[in-house]
Design a protein around this motif. Structure first.
Motif, PDB file in Angstrom:
ATOM      1  N   GLY A 129       0.795  -1.226   0.000  1.00 21.76           N
ATOM      2  CA  GLY A 129       0.000   0.000   0.000  1.00 21.76           C
ATOM      3  C   GLY A 129       0.821   1.267   0.000  1.00 21.76           C
ATOM      4  N   GLU A 130       2.117   1.156  -0.291  1.00 23.72           N
ATOM      5  CA  GLU A 130       2.989   2.338  -0.324  1.00 23.72           C
ATOM      6  C   GLU A 130       3.666   2.447  -1.681  1.00 23.72           C
ATOM      7  OE1 GLU A 130       5.880   2.194   2.795  1.00 23.72           O
ATOM      8  OE2 GLU A 130       4.403   2.571   4.359  1.00 23.72           O
ATOM      9  N   VAL A 131       3.869   3.690  -2.108  1.00 26.08           N
ATOM     10  CA  VAL A 131       4.673   3.976  -3.284  1.00 26.08           C
ATOM     11  C   VAL A 131       5.784   4.897  -2.816  1.00 26.08           C
ATOM     12  CG1 VAL A 131       4.739   5.024  -5.578  1.00 26.08           C
ATOM     13  CG2 VAL A 131       2.719   3.726  -4.859  1.00 26.08           C
ATOM     14  N   ASP A 132       7.007   4.424  -2.894  1.00 26.67           N
ATOM     15  CA  ASP A 132       8.182   5.150  -2.388  1.00 26.67           C
ATOM     16  C   ASP A 132       7.968   5.654  -0.959  1.00 26.67           C
ATOM     17  OD1 ASP A 132      10.083   4.732  -4.286  1.00 26.67           O
ATOM     18  OD2 ASP A 132       9.907   6.690  -5.238  1.00 26.67           O
ATOM     19  N   GLY A 133       7.390   4.806  -0.124  1.00 27.24           N
ATOM     20  CA  GLY A 133       7.221   5.141   1.293  1.00 27.24           C
ATOM     21  C   GLY A 133       6.006   5.998   1.606  1.00 27.24           C
ATOM     22  N   VAL A 134       5.230   6.401   0.582  1.00 31.31           N
ATOM     23  CA  VAL A 134       4.031   7.207   0.816  1.00 31.31           C
ATOM     24  C   VAL A 134       2.837   6.266   0.862  1.00 31.31           C
ATOM     25  CG1 VAL A 134       2.532   9.024  -0.096  1.00 31.31           C
ATOM     26  CG2 VAL A 134       5.020   9.214  -0.320  1.00 31.31           C
ATOM     27  N   ASP A 135       2.077   6.320   1.953  1.00 31.65           N
ATOM     28  CA  ASP A 135       0.930   5.441   2.127  1.00 31.65           C
ATOM     29  C   ASP A 135      -0.185   5.860   1.172  1.00 31.65           C
ATOM     30  OD1 ASP A 135      -1.141   3.843   2.930  1.00 31.65           O
ATOM     31  OD2 ASP A 135      -1.208   4.578   4.992  1.00 31.65           O
ATOM     32  N   VAL A 136      -0.500   4.990   0.232  1.00 34.22           N
ATOM     33  CA  VAL A 136      -1.597   5.265  -0.701  1.00 34.22           C
ATOM     34  C   VAL A 136      -2.779   4.345  -0.448  1.00 34.22           C
ATOM     35  CG1 VAL A 136      -0.133   6.223  -2.518  1.00 34.22           C
ATOM     36  CG2 VAL A 136      -0.603   3.768  -2.488  1.00 34.22           C
ATOM     37  N   SER A 137      -2.695   3.510   0.591  1.00 33.27           N
ATOM     38  CA  SER A 137      -3.779   2.564   0.870  1.00 33.27           C
ATOM     39  C   SER A 137      -5.057   3.270   1.294  1.00 33.27           C
ATOM     40  CB  SER A 137      -3.350   1.567   1.947  1.00 33.27           C
ATOM     41  OG  SER A 137      -3.094   2.230   3.165  1.00 33.27           O
ATOM     42  N   ALA A 138      -4.937   4.473   1.894  1.00 34.56           N
ATOM     43  CA  ALA A 138      -6.125   5.198   2.341  1.00 34.56           C
ATOM     44  C   ALA A 138      -6.581   6.245   1.324  1.00 34.56           C
ATOM     45  CB  ALA A 138      -5.850   5.878   3.680  1.00 34.56           C
ATOM     46  N   LEU A 139      -6.018   6.218   0.128  1.00 37.47           N
ATOM     47  CA  LEU A 139      -6.373   7.195  -0.890  1.00 37.47           C
ATOM     48  C   LEU A 139      -7.873   7.156  -1.144  1.00 37.47           C
ATOM     49  CD1 LEU A 139      -5.190   9.246  -2.931  1.00 37.47           C
ATOM     50  CD2 LEU A 139      -5.129   7.384  -4.572  1.00 37.47           C
ATOM     51  N   GLY A 140      -8.527   8.281  -0.937  1.00 35.41           N
ATOM     52  CA  GLY A 140      -9.962   8.346  -1.156  1.00 35.41           C
ATOM     53  C   GLY A 140     -10.790   7.837   0.005  1.00 35.41           C
ATOM     54  N   THR A 141     -10.164   7.591   1.146  1.00 32.60           N
ATOM     55  CA  THR A 141     -10.880   7.093   2.312  1.00 32.60           C
ATOM     56  C   THR A 141     -11.206   8.244   3.254  1.00 32.60           C
ATOM     57  OG1 THR A 141      -9.722   4.981   2.172  1.00 32.60           O
ATOM     58  CG2 THR A 141     -10.764   5.507   4.272  1.00 32.60           C
ATOM     59  N   TRP A 142     -12.475   8.389   3.611  1.00 33.88           N
ATOM     60  CA  TRP A 142     -12.881   9.415   4.570  1.00 33.88           C
ATOM     61  C   TRP A 142     -12.359   9.038   5.948  1.00 33.88           C
ATOM     62  CZ3 TRP A 142     -15.544  13.999   3.960  1.00 33.88           C
ATOM     63  CH2 TRP A 142     -15.997  14.272   2.674  1.00 33.88           C
ATOM     64  N   GLN A 143     -11.908  10.034   6.683  1.00 34.69           N
ATOM     65  CA  GLN A 143     -11.410   9.793   8.027  1.00 34.69           C
ATOM     66  C   GLN A 143     -11.832  10.915   8.969  1.00 34.69           C
ATOM     67  OE1 GLN A 143      -7.061   9.654   7.819  1.00 34.69           O
ATOM     68  NE2 GLN A 143      -7.218  10.643   5.835  1.00 34.69           N
ATOM     69  N   ASP A 144     -11.900  10.587  10.237  1.00 31.61           N
ATOM     70  CA  ASP A 144     -12.258  11.567  11.255  1.00 31.61           C
ATOM     71  C   ASP A 144     -11.065  12.453  11.561  1.00 31.61           C
ATOM     72  OD1 ASP A 144     -14.762  10.371  11.523  1.00 31.61           O
ATOM     73  OD2 ASP A 144     -14.101   9.065  13.148  1.00 31.61           O
ATOM     74  N   TRP A 145     -11.353  13.677  12.006  1.00 31.41           N
ATOM     75  CA  TRP A 145     -10.310  14.512  12.585  1.00 31.41           C
ATOM     76  C   TRP A 145     -10.938  15.246  13.747  1.00 31.41           C
ATOM     77  CZ3 TRP A 145     -12.970  18.036   9.466  1.00 31.41           C
ATOM     78  CH2 TRP A 145     -12.847  19.386   9.749  1.00 31.41           C
ATOM     79  N   THR A 146     -10.096  15.655  14.686  1.00 32.20           N
ATOM     80  CA  THR A 146     -10.577  16.336  15.887  1.00 32.20           C
ATOM     81  C   THR A 146     -10.102  17.782  15.834  1.00 32.20           C
ATOM     82  OG1 THR A 146     -10.444  14.276  17.120  1.00 32.20           O
ATOM     83  CG2 THR A 146     -10.611  16.299  18.411  1.00 32.20           C
ATOM     84  N   PRO A 147     -10.956  18.692  15.366  1.00 34.73           N
ATOM     85  CA  PRO A 147     -10.533  20.093  15.285  1.00 34.73           C
ATOM     86  C   PRO A 147     -10.459  20.719  16.674  1.00 34.73           C
ATOM     87  CG  PRO A 147     -12.832  19.888  14.638  1.00 34.73           C
ATOM     88  CD  PRO A 147     -12.326  18.496  14.875  1.00 34.73           C
ATOM     89  N   THR A 148      -9.540  21.643  16.821  1.00 34.04           N
ATOM     90  CA  THR A 148      -9.471  22.463  18.033  1.00 34.04           C
ATOM     91  C   THR A 148     -10.411  23.637  17.830  1.00 34.04           C
ATOM     92  OG1 THR A 148      -7.184  21.823  18.412  1.00 34.04           O
ATOM     93  CG2 THR A 148      -7.951  23.836  19.518  1.00 34.04           C
ATOM     94  N   LEU A 149     -11.285  23.901  18.811  1.00 36.69           N
ATOM     95  CA  LEU A 149     -12.233  25.008  18.727  1.00 36.69           C
ATOM     96  C   LEU A 149     -11.678  26.216  19.471  1.00 36.69           C
ATOM     97  CD1 LEU A 149     -15.545  23.142  19.696  1.00 36.69           C
ATOM     98  CD2 LEU A 149     -14.482  23.310  17.452  1.00 36.69           C
ATOM     99  N   THR A 150     -11.807  27.380  18.875  1.00 41.59           N
ATOM    100  CA  THR A 150     -11.452  28.637  19.544  1.00 41.59           C
ATOM    101  C   THR A 150     -12.714  29.472  19.658  1.00 41.59           C
ATOM    102  OG1 THR A 150      -9.200  28.559  18.685  1.00 41.59           O
ATOM    103  CG2 THR A 150     -10.003  30.710  19.421  1.00 41.59           C
ATOM    104  N   ASN A 151     -12.937  30.046  20.827  1.00 45.04           N
ATOM    105  CA  ASN A 151     -14.124  30.849  21.143  1.00 45.04           C
ATOM    106  C   ASN A 151     -15.417  30.045  21.048  1.00 45.04           C
ATOM    107  OD1 ASN A 151     -12.723  33.266  21.762  1.00 45.04           O
ATOM    108  ND2 ASN A 151     -12.454  33.630  19.575  1.00 45.04           N
ATOM    109  N   ALA A 152     -15.318  28.760  21.352  1.00 40.75           N
ATOM    110  CA  ALA A 152     -16.479  27.876  21.412  1.00 40.75           C
ATOM    111  C   ALA A 152     -16.184  26.782  22.425  1.00 40.75           C
ATOM    112  CB  ALA A 152     -16.768  27.261  20.046  1.00 40.75           C
TER     113      ALA A 152
END
Length: 169
Positions: free
Chosen positions: A31-54
């Motif tokens: 799942g890597e091309v020259d060490g770059v992970d391409v297995s998740a290409l096009g895969t939606w993933q969660d992220w945890t944003p930091t909120l400011t003034n909320a």
């Protein structure tokens, strides 16, 4: 008629075990091309944003994105709970650093539960997205910073809905 393309490759090496294949010194394996992970290409993933003034409190946040090459597409929703608050010029961290601040496609809505839907305008820095309400108190629609009473007095089950796309750095 039909023409066939020819690919000329100087060197192809196939390795036994998990070492993969090299084509003209580009290593392809696991799942890597020259060490770059391409297995998740096009895969939606969660992220945890930091909120400011909320304050999230007991509110619910859903934040997801996908990156395909330099294109980042994402969504952020915040349904306020009884202990949630908006206190000022709200911003959230972006999932991936943006290449520029002068171009993005986005939609932003502030929904006062059962009352109204107010349109907003997201303003990007390279790492943050400022959530601005649109006000029409002048000849032209202008952006307004959020507060505890802008664009309305925030309460339980009010929502912020953001969708965006931009170029990654």
């Amino acid at each position: 008629g039909n023409t066939m393309s020819e690919i000329q490759v100087n060197t192809i090496n196939e390795y036994t075990g998990a070492n993969g294949v090299t084509i003209d010194s580009v290593l392809i394996k696991d799942g890597e091309v020259d060490g770059v992970d391409v297995s998740a290409l096009g895969t939606w993933q969660d992220w945890t944003p930091t909120l400011t003034n909320a304050t999230q409190g007991n509110g619910t946040i859903t934040a997801r994105y996908v990156q395909i090459g330099k294109l980042v597409v994402g969504m952020f929703t915040f349904q306020l709970g009884s202990t949630s608050a908006i206190s000022g010029d709200m911003n959230i961290t972006l999932p991936v650093t943006a290449a520029r601040t002068d171009f993005n496609l986005a939609s932003l809505s502030f929904i006062e539960n059962g009352v109204k839907d107010v349109k907003g305008f997201p303003v990007l820095s390279t790492t943050l997205c400022y959530l601005r309400a649109q006000k029409a108190s002048t000849t032209y629609v202008e952006n307004a910073t959020l507060s505890s009473s802008v664009p309305f007095t925030w309460g339980t089950n009010d929502k912020i809905i953001l969708g965006f796309s931009y170029e990654a750095a």
